[in-house]
Motif scaffolding. Structure first.
Motif, short mmCIF file in Angstrom:
data_model
loop_
_atom_site.label_atom_id
_atom_site.label_comp_id
_atom_site.label_asym_id
_atom_site.label_seq_id
_atom_site.Cartn_x
_atom_site.Cartn_y
_atom_site.Cartn_z
N LEU A 423 0.83 -1.21 0.00
CA LEU A 423 0.00 0.00 0.00
C LEU A 423 0.87 1.26 0.00
O LEU A 423 0.60 2.23 -0.69
CB LEU A 423 -0.91 0.00 1.23
CG LEU A 423 -1.75 1.26 1.47
CD1 LEU A 423 -2.84 1.36 0.43
CD2 LEU A 423 -2.35 1.26 2.85
N LEU A 424 1.95 1.21 0.78
CA LEU A 424 2.77 2.40 0.98
C LEU A 424 4.14 2.22 0.35
O LEU A 424 5.10 1.87 1.02
CB LEU A 424 2.94 2.67 2.48
CG LEU A 424 1.67 2.94 3.28
CD1 LEU A 424 1.97 2.91 4.75
CD2 LEU A 424 1.08 4.27 2.88
N HIS A 425 4.22 2.41 -0.93
CA HIS A 425 5.55 2.48 -1.55
C HIS A 425 5.42 3.36 -2.78
O HIS A 425 4.34 3.87 -3.08
CB HIS A 425 6.07 1.09 -1.88
CG HIS A 425 5.36 0.43 -3.01
ND1 HIS A 425 5.75 0.56 -4.32
CD2 HIS A 425 4.27 -0.34 -3.03
CE1 HIS A 425 4.92 -0.11 -5.08
NE2 HIS A 425 4.00 -0.67 -4.34
N ASN A 426 6.51 3.53 -3.51
CA ASN A 426 6.47 4.45 -4.64
C ASN A 426 5.44 4.03 -5.68
O ASN A 426 5.17 2.85 -5.86
CB ASN A 426 7.85 4.49 -5.29
CG ASN A 426 8.29 3.11 -5.72
OD1 ASN A 426 8.56 2.27 -4.87
ND2 ASN A 426 8.32 2.85 -7.01
N PRO A 427 4.86 5.00 -6.38
CA PRO A 427 3.95 4.65 -7.48
C PRO A 427 4.72 3.93 -8.59
O PRO A 427 5.95 4.01 -8.64
CB PRO A 427 3.46 6.02 -7.98
CG PRO A 427 3.93 7.03 -7.01
CD PRO A 427 5.03 6.44 -6.22
N CYS A 428 4.01 3.24 -9.45
CA CYS A 428 4.68 2.53 -10.55
C CYS A 428 5.23 3.55 -11.55
O CYS A 428 4.89 4.72 -11.52
CB CYS A 428 3.71 1.59 -11.24
SG CYS A 428 2.47 2.44 -12.20
N LYS A 443 9.95 18.68 -8.48
CA LYS A 443 9.82 18.67 -7.03
C LYS A 443 8.62 17.82 -6.59
O LYS A 443 8.76 16.91 -5.76
CB LYS A 443 9.64 20.11 -6.55
CG LYS A 443 9.44 20.26 -5.06
CD LYS A 443 9.32 21.75 -4.71
CE LYS A 443 8.27 21.96 -3.64
NZ LYS A 443 7.73 23.33 -3.65
N TRP A 444 7.45 18.08 -7.17
CA TRP A 444 6.26 17.35 -6.74
C TRP A 444 6.32 15.90 -7.16
O TRP A 444 5.82 15.01 -6.48
CB TRP A 444 4.98 18.01 -7.28
CG TRP A 444 4.77 19.38 -6.70
CD1 TRP A 444 4.67 20.54 -7.39
CD2 TRP A 444 4.65 19.71 -5.31
NE1 TRP A 444 4.49 21.59 -6.52
CE2 TRP A 444 4.48 21.11 -5.25
CE3 TRP A 444 4.69 18.97 -4.13
CZ2 TRP A 444 4.34 21.79 -4.03
CZ3 TRP A 444 4.54 19.64 -2.92
CH2 TRP A 444 4.37 21.02 -2.88
N THR A 449 6.89 10.47 -5.18
CA THR A 449 7.55 9.18 -5.28
C THR A 449 8.10 8.72 -3.94
O THR A 449 7.92 7.56 -3.54
CB THR A 449 8.70 9.25 -6.30
OG1 THR A 449 8.19 9.80 -7.51
CG2 THR A 449 9.28 7.88 -6.57
N PHE A 450 8.76 9.63 -3.24
CA PHE A 450 9.49 9.18 -2.05
C PHE A 450 8.70 9.28 -0.75
O PHE A 450 8.98 8.56 0.20
CB PHE A 450 10.83 9.92 -1.93
CG PHE A 450 11.79 9.47 -2.99
CD1 PHE A 450 12.37 8.21 -2.90
CD2 PHE A 450 12.06 10.26 -4.09
CE1 PHE A 450 13.23 7.76 -3.89
CE2 PHE A 450 12.93 9.82 -5.08
CZ PHE A 450 13.51 8.57 -4.98
N LEU A 451 7.71 10.16 -0.72
CA LEU A 451 6.91 10.27 0.50
C LEU A 451 6.27 8.94 0.89
O LEU A 451 6.38 8.51 2.04
CB LEU A 451 5.85 11.36 0.32
CG LEU A 451 4.97 11.60 1.54
CD1 LEU A 451 5.74 12.35 2.61
CD2 LEU A 451 3.72 12.38 1.17
#
Lengths: 471, 263
Positions: A423-428, A443-444, A449-451
């Motif tokens: 559930l909580l990892h970088n988007p594809c 920046k966004w 990606t990393f948040l």
């Protein structure tokens, strides 16, 4: 002199005199005319006040006390039908593609005297990755998407948005984010694009960053499989289906909670501002057209998503085969990496296999599970599973998969944390690219990606600590 | 000479079955058609019915973001059709409204199909009237008549057509009802067979009639070709930056009335 500048100047002067009410006056005049014209053309058969179903259903599904329970119930039913309906066709496709076609291809390659590495890369790598993705992805998607589309066709989605609107507004986000979030349950890239319906740039960025917290279809199979093995396996068998469906639903709801919490944090810090108002029309319920819905959801969603998975799975299959067959001093690259990351991964309740699988699967979340299984076989050197080092294989049943994972040192904690990490990892990669295209900001894109990874690591760490403390 | 072939070509029954759905093949089109309407009136369904595309439709507002394009062929003419985002008005208070407004005003489509929900006619007409302010060629697609019937609402489409000055076609696009009739009317408006006399706002707007008339006079002198200078005057008064820019650059003057555009 009739100069355009003069006309504009004149207009500006008039505007000053007229004041601010012009917009409202224009609207008023439009409304008056529209009402007059419509009034002449429309006849309403009064008298027989028929029971208003729309109103009645709306009261129920958007009610203060009934709205959310009905939402959760619908989710569980959809997941349960998906979980219990997908197993049989999955096994059938797998036995066809893996047990029948794969040996044939191997024989063919031997017959043509392929060198071992070529048949390895092509057949044990690329082909088996494809076979796995199709047999695991196709059945759940063919059940899940039509059901989701039927609900959408019926008009349920705006009601979800209506229920959620208040929550999103309270955390300082746009109410329409409820709609983009729902889209994200299908595909995050689609959800990110859908965020265009939000006008305020501040709220749009919030919607884009948090869309990843909606479990996308690439992650449903992971959730469903792991929940079936570890959560369903821990309860009596007659409860297994419902319990694992509930577990998947809890993870999905947790995703919504995270999207609310992160929206709140963002709108209180880097993206400060007030929530803007909007009007959401609750459309009338319409009887869904079953056949057409089946057709379009199969073509639009199922096959398109499957195609994407296939495109990404083939090269990933090659990569998996290579990292597990290229050796330095008789130890494969995969084993080096897993040994090296294992101690760190253990701290957050995962293991090196999962970390490596997620790195290989960055292009598409769909192939996380096959990668995990293959790497587990490789590192634990268990006999009797699969066809040898680096060969992706299909488990004939969930219990085989469970046996393998238990041998590989997995516990319920690993299962739970894998679900959370999924559930909580970088988007594809597609979503990351879409975010960049939509925001045009490095920046966004980096934050989006990393948040989630950072959150995933923190949450998994906390869960692991608590688990070890109490269990 | 009447050959069997030309007989076929002239027969309305033959022509009505003449729709060729071209999907996304938008090459060499003869006419551009815009599809406007309130959210959730079935624009995308109409779009799919005409183009044979499978743009995803959904029963929720705001589903179409940006615009989708496709094509169809009817009676030897090729049409490019643009599905605009659903909006409640064209007063450009949001990006969606601006996209829709700009396309109809500056994109100069040959026909604008206004899709309205027959069961919510009054509310939907607000947008229809605004569309008619900025274009001369439109067809009203009175969609969802099946639903209106379910709610015991009936709409007199002929009377409505007379009031609005454009063709009105009742449809139930989900069931493919009325699509042939819609095509025929699009064709007639596009080819100039049907000359629209679009309804223009009559109700007096409080306190501004003097200002509007004054600006109107000047605009008419400066841009004699413009179809509706009164609307431009109102936009100037409201301070609509896009329209102000267009007036300043003269772009607005190049928007020739469509009557002279096609022979």
């Amino acid at each position: 002199m009739n100069n355009v500048e003069e006309i504009i100047q004149k207009a500006n002067k008039y505007r000053w005199d007229i004041g601010e009410n012009l917009h409202d006056s224009i609207l008023e005049s439009i409304y008056t005319d529209a009402a007059r014209i419509a009034d002449k053309a429309v006849t309403r058969e009064g008298g027989k006040q028929k029971f208003d179903w729309d109103r009645w259903i709306d009261k129920l599904v958007t009610g203060r006390w009934t709205g959310f329970p009905i939402m959760f119930l619908l989710l569980v039913i959809v997941f349960w039908l998906t979980i219990s309906g997908a197993n049989v066709p999955s096994a059938m496709i797998a036995s066809l593609l893996v047990d029948t076609v794969h040996p044939l291809l191997k024989d063919g390659a031997n017959f043509l005297h392929f060198p071992w590495w070529l048949s390895g890369v092509l057949i044990d790598g690329a082909y088996l990755a494809l076979a796995w993705v199709i047999s695991v992805m196709l059945p759940p998607m063919a059940i899940f998407f039509p059901m989701f589309t039927l609900l959408e066709d019926f008009g349920y989605l705006p009601r979800v948005a209506f229920n959620m609107d208040n929550l999103y507004r309270r955390v300082g986000a746009h109410g329409k984010q409820a709609l983009t979030m729902s889209m994200g349950f299908g595909c995050n890239a689609a959800g990110v694009i859908a965020a265009r319906i939000i006008d305020s740039p501040r709220e749009r960025i919030i919607a884009i960053i948090t869309n990843n917290f909606s479990l996308c279809n690439g992650r449903w199979p992971t959730q469903i499989l792991i929940a079936t093995i570890f959560i369903g396996g821990a309860v009596p068998s007659f409860l297994a289906g419902v319990t694992s469906a509930a577990a998947v639903m809890i993870v999905a709801v947790l995703g919504v909670v995270f999207s609310l919490v992160v929206s709140w944090a963002l709108s209180r810090s880097v993206l400060k501002g007030e929530a803007s108002a909007f009007s959401l029309e609750l459309p009338p319920y319409r009887p869904p057209r079953f056949l057409q819905t089946l057709y379009t959801s199969l073509i639009d969603r199922t096959l398109m998503v499957l195609w994407r998975a296939v495109v990404f799975a083939a090269p990933a299959g090659v990569a998996i085969w290579l990292v597990s067959n290229v050796t330095i001093a008789n130890v494969s690259l995969a084993e080096y990496f897993i040994k090296w990351t294992d101690p760190y991964a253990m701290i957050i309740g995962l293991n090196g296999v999962i970390i490596l699988a997620y790195i290989i699967a960055i292009p598409a979340n769909e192939i996380v599970i096959p990668t995990v299984l293959m790497l587990t076989v490789l590192t634990t050197k268990v006999a009797g599973f699969g066809a040898g080092a680096g060969v992706m294989f299909e488990m004939d049943s969930v219990s085989d998969t469970a046996a393998l994972l238990h041998t590989g040192g997995w516990s319920v904690l690993t299962g739970i944390n894998l679900m959370l990490f999924s559930l909580l990892h970088n988007p594809c990669s597609t979503t990351i690219y879409t975010i960049y295209k939509e925001t045009k900001s490095m920046k966004w894109t980096l934050i989006s990606t990393f948040l989630p990874i950072a959150m995933g690591i923190v949450i998994c760490f906390l869960v692991a600590q608590f688990w070890r403390l109490f269990a | 000479m009447v050959t069997p072939d030309s007989n076929c070509a002239n027969c309305p029954a033959h022509n009505s079955a003449n729709l060729v759905k071209l999907g996304i093949d938008m090459s060499n089109f003869d006419y551009v058609v815009a599809l406007a309407g309130n959210p959730n009136t079935g624009k995308s369904t109409v779009f799919n019915a005409l183009t044979g595309l499978k743009q995803h439709t959904g029963n929720w507002p705001g589903k179409t973001v940006g615009r989708a394009e496709g094509a169809f062929q009817y009676s030897d003419k090729r049409y490019k059709i643009v599905d605009l985002p659903g909006t409640y008005s064209l007063l450009s208070t949001s990006t969606d409204e601006e996209i829709a407004r700009d396309f109809i005003l500056f994109g100069q489509p040959d026909v604008t199909i206004i899709v309205v929900d027959a069961s919510r006619l009054e509310r939907n007409l607000n947008l229809a009237l605004q569309v008619l302010e900025i274009t001369d060629r439109a067809v009203l697609c009175l969609n969802l008549i099946d639903e209106a019937k379910r709610h015991h609402i009936s709409v007199d489409d002929r009377l409505l057509s007379k009031s609005l000055g454009i063709p009105v076609v009742p449809t139930a696009a989900r069931q493919n009802v009325g699509i042939q009739d819609l095509l025929k009317n699009i064709h007639e408006v596009a080819t100039g067979k049907y000359i629209c006399k679009p309804y223009r706002m009559k109700s007096e707007i409080k306190n501004v009639s003097h200002a509007v008339e004054d600006l109107n006079k000047e605009l008419e002198v400066r841009f004699p070709n413009l179809a509706n200078t009164r609307w431009i005057a109102l936009r100037l008064l409201e301070g609509d930056q896009r329209v102000i820019d267009a007036v300043r650059s003269g772009e607005i003057g190049s928007l020739t009335p469509v009557e002279t555009e096609n022979e």
